[in-house]
Enzyme design. Structure first.
Site, PDB file in Angstrom:
ATOM      1  N   HIS A  17     -20.592 -14.500  74.918  1.00 13.03           N
ATOM      2  CA  HIS A  17     -20.376 -13.287  75.205  1.00 13.03           C
ATOM      3  C   HIS A  17     -20.748 -12.960  76.795  1.00 13.03           C
ATOM      4  CE1 HIS A  17     -20.738  -9.084  73.876  1.00 13.03           C
ATOM      5  NE2 HIS A  17     -21.466  -8.974  74.947  1.00 13.03           N
ATOM      6  N   GLU A  18     -21.819 -13.335  77.141  1.00 16.37           N
ATOM      7  CA  GLU A  18     -22.304 -12.980  78.378  1.00 16.37           C
ATOM      8  C   GLU A  18     -21.427 -13.689  79.471  1.00 16.37           C
ATOM      9  OE1 GLU A  18     -24.347 -10.809  79.124  1.00 16.37           O
ATOM     10  OE2 GLU A  18     -24.854 -10.674  77.037  1.00 16.37           O
ATOM     11  N   HIS A  69     -18.375 -11.341  80.116  1.00 16.39           N
ATOM     12  CA  HIS A  69     -18.744 -10.573  81.183  1.00 16.39           C
ATOM     13  C   HIS A  69     -18.568 -11.075  82.569  1.00 16.39           C
ATOM     14  CE1 HIS A  69     -19.938  -7.102  78.674  1.00 16.39           C
ATOM     15  NE2 HIS A  69     -20.797  -7.694  78.049  1.00 16.39           N
ATOM     16  N   GLU A  88     -16.830  -4.820  77.910  1.00 18.02           N
ATOM     17  CA  GLU A  88     -16.971  -5.356  76.489  1.00 18.02           C
ATOM     18  C   GLU A  88     -16.033  -6.044  75.800  1.00 18.02           C
ATOM     19  OE1 GLU A  88     -20.326  -5.308  75.889  1.00 18.02           O
ATOM     20  OE2 GLU A  88     -20.324  -6.235  73.785  1.00 18.02           O
TER      21      GLU A  88
END
Ligand code: ZN
Length: 496
Positions: A261-262, A265, A291
Site C-alpha cells: 500500500h505505502e 503511494h 489512494e
C-alpha cells in the site's frame, strides 16, 4: 527578473522549507527520542509559520495575478498557476486569528479524543467535537461554496468534487454492495482463513517487505524503509520518498499489504518529474487519486491470483512453512470478507461501507441535520444497516478515527474514491496491457509501472481528478466499474 522567474523562485523557497518540515515530521515519528518532542514542536511551528507567510505573501499574490492573465506560459505553468492560485486564495480568505484559535482548539480536542477513546466516554469528547464542527462550518463560509458547505471542505481533498456528486455515487454503490455482502455471508463458501495463522519473526517480515517493495519497482536509491507505529509515506523532496511500516507478528499479511500500500503511494511520488516539483504540482491530483495508486498495488496487484502464483515461492524463501501450501489457498485466504468494526482492517468489499457511513454523518453535521450528541446512536445504526454488526462500545465505534478531533471534515471520501478510481482504471490498463496477468505471474511489474507513469504519475496535480479520469478512461468517475470488479472477484472466491 521576469514575473514567471520570480514566481518559480518563490515556489522553490516554499519547496525547500516544506522539505525541511517533512524531514522533521518523518524523524518525529521514526527516530526522534521522546525527550526531543518539546523543542521539535517549536522548530516545526517556526517552519510552518515561515511556509504560511511565503505562501500567503503579497508578492506571490502579485505574481499570480499577472500570470493568470499571461497566455504565453506553458500548459504546465498554467496548471501550476491555477492550482497554487486556488490554494493562495483559500489561505488568504481565512483570518490568521481564526487559524490560531482553531489550532488551539484542535490540540485540546485531540487530547480529549485520546482520553475519551481510552475510557470509552463519548460525552467527554462531545463538546470538543461540537467546537470542531463549528470551526469547519466557519471555514466553509470563509472558503465559499455554491451549493453545500461540505463542497468547500471537500475541495482540499478532492478538487472539483461536490457533495451532490458524492451522493450520486454512493447511493447506487450502497444499493449494490450491501446486498452483495449479505449474499457472500449467506450463500458463499468462505476461504480457509487460518492459512496465515502463526508466529512470525519481525526481522524476517521486514526483509519480506523490502523484497515486496523491490518487486513493485520501488527505488531504494530514492527512498528508505523505516519502522513506525502507524505506517505512512512521505516526500522529503525530489529523489527522497520514504516509506514506513510496522510488523505485527501473528500474520505476514498486515506488513506485506502495508508495504504494498505505502509502496503504491511512493511509486506515485517517485514518478513526479523535476518540472512538477519546481512548479509545486508534485502532490498528486487528489487524495483519492493518490489512494487509487496505493490500493491498486495493494489489491489489484497484491491480492490478485496471478500475483500469488508468483509470490508463493517468494514467501516460502522467507517462511519455508508455505512451500507446500497451494497458491490458491493463499490467494483465497488473503481475500477473506468479514465485516469489521474498524475501518483500517476492512476488506475490499466492506471498506467503502465504512466510508459511506462517515460521509453521511459528516454531511449531516455540516448542514446541521445531525447533532453531535446523536452520533453514537447514528453510528451504531448505520453499522447495523450496512455491515450487520454493532460496536460493543464507542471506542470501537464513533471514537475510532482521529480525523474528527482535528476537525478534518471531507477527508474520508478520498479513501473510498481511491478504490473506485483504481477499479475504473483497471479495464483500460487491461486493454492497453493485454499481458498484464502474465506479467504479474512472472513478478514483472515494469509494464504496469510504465503505464501508471505515463497515464497518472507524470501529470502530478496538473489535472483535477475527474478530468484525469476522463483523460485516462474516457469517462468521469463511474462507480459501476468498482461494482463489477468486486462482484466478479469475490463471487469467484466465495464460489457463488
Ligand atoms: Zn493510503
Amino acid at each position: 527578473m521576469s514575473t514567471l522567474a520570480n514566481y518559480r523562485d518563490h515556489l522553490a523557497e516554499i519547496g525547500k522549507l516544506s522539505s525541511a518540515a517533512s524531514l522533521l515530521g518523518w524523524d518525529l515519528q521514526t527516530h526522534m527520542p521522546p525527550k526531543g518532542g518539546a523543542y521539535r514542536a517549536q522548530v516545526q511551528g517556526k517552519l510552518s509559520r515561515m511556509v504560511f507567510e511565503l505562501a500567503t505573501s503579497d508578492e506571490l499574490g502579485a505574481c499570480l495575478a499577472e500570470l493568470r492573465q499571461d497566455g504565453s506560459i506553458s500548459p504546465l505553468e498554467q496548471a501550476s498557476v491555477r492550482v497554487n492560485g486556488k490554494a493562495y486564495d483559500r489561505s488568504r480568505a481565512v483570518p490568521p486569528e481564526f487559524v490560531e484559535a482553531r489550532q488551539i482548539a484542535q490540540s485540546e480536542a485531540q487530547g480529549a479524543w485520546v482520553e475519551a477513546r481510552r475510557t470509552n466516554n463519548f460525552p467527554l469528547f462531545q463538546p470538543h467535537l461540537e467546537k470542531m464542527v463549528d470551526f469547519a462550518r466557519q471555514l466553509a463560509e470563509y472558503y465559499g461554496y455554491e451549493e453545500h458547505p461540505y463542497d468547500a471542505l471537500l475541495e482540499d481533498y478532492e478538487p472539483g468534487l461536490t457533495c451532490r456528486q458524492l451522493r450520486a455515487i454512493i447511493d447506487p454503490l450502497k444499493a449494490e454492495i450491501v446486498p452483495f455482502l449479505r449474499r457472500l455471508a449467506t450463500e458463499g463458501t468462505p476461504p480457509d482463513r487460518t492459512a496465515f495463522d502463526g508466529e512470525y519473526d519481525p526481522d524476517t517480515l521486514r526483509q519480506l517487505s523490502r523484497r515486496a517493495l523491490e518487486i513493485i519497482q520501488y527505488d531504494f536509491q530514492a527512498g528508505a524503509l523505516d519502522d513506525v507505529a502507524h505506517p505512512f509515506t512521505t516526500v522529503i523532496g525530489p529523489g527522497d520518498v520514504r516509506i514506513t511500516n510496522r510488523y505485527p507478528t501473528d500474520s505476514p499479511l498486515p506488513s506485506l499489504f502495508g508495504a504494498l500500500h505505502e509502496g503504491g503511494h511512493a511509486l506515485y511520488n517517485q514518478g513526479f518529474t523535476d518540472d512538477l516539483y519546481t512548479l509545486n504540482l508534485a502532490g498528486g491530483a487528489s487524495n483519492g487519486i493518490h489512494e487509487s495508486q496505493s490500493r491498486m498495488i495493494e489489491n489489484q496487484v497484491g491480492r490478485s491470483r496471478p500475483f500469488w502464483q508468483f509470490f508463493q515461492p517468494v514467501l516460502a524463501e522467507y517462511f519455508p512453512q508455505f512451500a507446500p501450501v497451494p497458491t490458491e489457498t493463499l490467494y483465497r485466504a488473503s481475500n477473506v470478507v468479514a465485516p469489521s468494526l474498524i475501518r483500517v482492517e476492512a476488506d475490499e468489499v466492506t471498506y467503502n461501507l465504512h466510508i459511506m457511513l462517515r460521509f453521511e454523518i459528516e454531511a449531516g453535521l455540516i448542514e446541521g441535520s445531525i447533532a453531535v450528541a446523536d452520533l453514537p446512536k447514528r453510528w451504531n445504526q448505520a453499522m447495523k444497516d450496512y455491515l450487520g454488526i454493532v460496536p460493543p462500545d464507542d471506542t470501537q465505534g464513533v471514537l475510532q478515527d482521529v480525523h474528527w478531533s482535528f476537525g478534518y471534515i471531507g477527508y474520508f471520501p478520498s479513501y473510498m474514491l481511491g478504490n473506485l478510481y483504481a477499479a475504473q482504471m483497471l479495464p483500460k490498463i487491461r486493454k492497453d496491457l493485454p499481458t498484464l496477468d502474465g506479467d504479474l505471474r512472472r513478478g514483472d511489474l515494469k509494464p504496469l509501472l510504465g503505464w501508471l507513469r505515463e497515464n497518472v504519475h507524470r501529470h502530478g496535480a496538473a489535472y483535477e481528478p475527474n478530468d484525469l479520469m476522463e483523460r485516462i478512461t474516457g469517462e468521469p468517475l463511474n462507480p459501476e466499474h468498482f461494482v463489477r470488479y468486486v462482484t466478479e472477484k469475490f463471487s469467484d472466491i466465495y464460489q457463488l
